[in-house]
Design a protein around this motif. Structure first.
Motif, short mmCIF file in Angstrom:
data_model
loop_
_atom_site.label_atom_id
_atom_site.label_comp_id
_atom_site.label_asym_id
_atom_site.label_seq_id
_atom_site.Cartn_x
_atom_site.Cartn_y
_atom_site.Cartn_z
N CYS A 113 0.85 -1.20 0.00
CA CYS A 113 0.00 0.00 0.00
C CYS A 113 0.88 1.24 0.00
N LYS A 114 0.25 2.38 -0.19
CA LYS A 114 1.03 3.61 -0.39
C LYS A 114 1.76 4.07 0.86
N LEU A 115 1.43 3.50 2.02
CA LEU A 115 2.15 3.92 3.23
C LEU A 115 3.64 3.58 3.16
N HIS A 116 4.01 2.68 2.31
CA HIS A 116 5.43 2.30 2.24
C HIS A 116 6.29 3.44 1.69
N LYS A 117 5.66 4.37 0.98
CA LYS A 117 6.44 5.45 0.37
C LYS A 117 6.07 6.81 0.96
N GLN A 118 5.51 6.79 2.14
CA GLN A 118 5.10 8.05 2.76
C GLN A 118 5.87 8.31 4.05
N GLY A 119 7.10 7.88 4.07
CA GLY A 119 7.97 8.28 5.16
C GLY A 119 8.19 7.28 6.26
N ARG A 120 7.69 6.07 6.11
CA ARG A 120 7.92 5.08 7.17
C ARG A 120 9.41 4.77 7.27
#
Ligand code: SF4
Length: 296
Positions: A113-120
């Motif tokens: 999902c896109k959370l992987h590229k939102q600063g984790r």
């Protein structure tokens, strides 16, 4: 006084939602109805515990996990029925430690999902006793959790630790995980597609740990686990049967309770008494006698 939604009706609605999802229909609109159920009769008095047990060191700054008053009622857990229908690497693995490791390996360096590229910084998988009788499920990692790779290690985590201790348990006795495993940017609520993509892994963790009881921390966790979109006043104070589809037939499933997220309690400490009611309900079910200090 608000009317009560009959449990049978609630189950029937869940069945209907499951059917609609099977047909590819995902958007439902909740018609506002003030539903309220109280704590089961005969529960211990909520006022017994000192609120100091729940005190954390700093006030919490993040947004409240309040339920949306009018919202789509997705059924993430229903989607997982189909997810778990496919054999997974951990299926047939009796040792929960090994099974959880297989789930973690399957998750990998997840980019689903896109959370992987939102600063984790890292994936926050879950922590605790792989054979825990009690499991807590929160919403998602915050900054501290993202930094340390472990759920509930920040200020809200300190409060959760205090809650667990007040129950007479240790953090290492329980299992703790979140709906999503990567930190949403700015600590925003995880979005529906993110929850739907990530929660199948949580379902596999639950099916592996096989807890006897679960506590959904906050409305977002409850909504995603139960496929119910409702205010906390409607969600709390009762049990829900919970068993991910495809899990071990010999496991009876968990009883799931809903209570406030510790981050919310940091913002509104007045709700600690209500939270203690919820935890007492869980303790009663698990046969846990609170420490003398908590009972005084
Ligand atoms: S939140 Fe879950 S699904 Fe999304 S990238 Fe992280 S681990 Fe993968």
């Amino acid at each position: 006084m608000a009317p009560t939604l009959d449990p049978q009706l609630r189950r029937a609605l869940a069945e209907r939602v499951r059917y609609c999802h099977e047909m590819g229909i995902y958007d439902f609109y909740w018609r506002e109805s003030a539903v309220s159920e109280s704590i089961e009769a005969g529960q211990p008095s909520p006022s017994a515990i000192s609120e100091s047990l729940f005190v954390a060191s700093q006030p919490e700054l993040r947004e409240e996990m309040a339920a949306r008053k009018s919202a789509v009622a997705p059924a993430v857990v229903e989607d997982n029925i189909f997810e778990l229908a496919t054999p997974k690497p951990e299926h047939g693995v009796a040792d929960p430690v090994a099974a959880l490791q297989l789930i973690r390996e399957d998750l990998g360096d997840c980019t689903r999902c896109k959370l992987h590229k939102q600063g984790r910084k890292q994936i926050v998988f879950g922590v605790g006793n792989p054979r825990a009788e009690l499991m807590f499920v929160g919403e998602g990692p915050g900054a501290d959790e993202d930094a340390q790779g472990e759920p509930f290690v920040g200020r809200a985590g300190q409060l959760l630790n205090n809650m667990i201790k007040a129950m007479g348990l240790r953090r290492e006795d329980v299992y703790i995980a979140n709906i999503v495993k990567c930190r949403p940017p700015g600590n925003r609520q995880p979005e529906r597609d993110e929850c739907e993509t990530c929660s199948p892994f949580l379902m596999r963790q639950i099916a592996t740990v096989k807890p006897k009881a679960m506590v959904a921390l906050g409305a977002t966790a409850a909504k995603n686990l139960l496929a119910i979109s409702a205010p906390m006043s409607e969600l709390r104070g009762r049990w829900y049967d919970f068993k991910p589809a495809g899990s071990d037939p010999s496991w009876a499933g968990a009883r799931l309770a809903v209570t406030y997220h510790p981050a919310f309690l940091l913002r509104d400490p007045r709700q600690k008494g209500e939270t203690w009611k919820d935890l007492q309900m869980v303790m009663k079910y698990l046969g846990i006698v609170p420490p003398k200090k908590a009972a005084e």
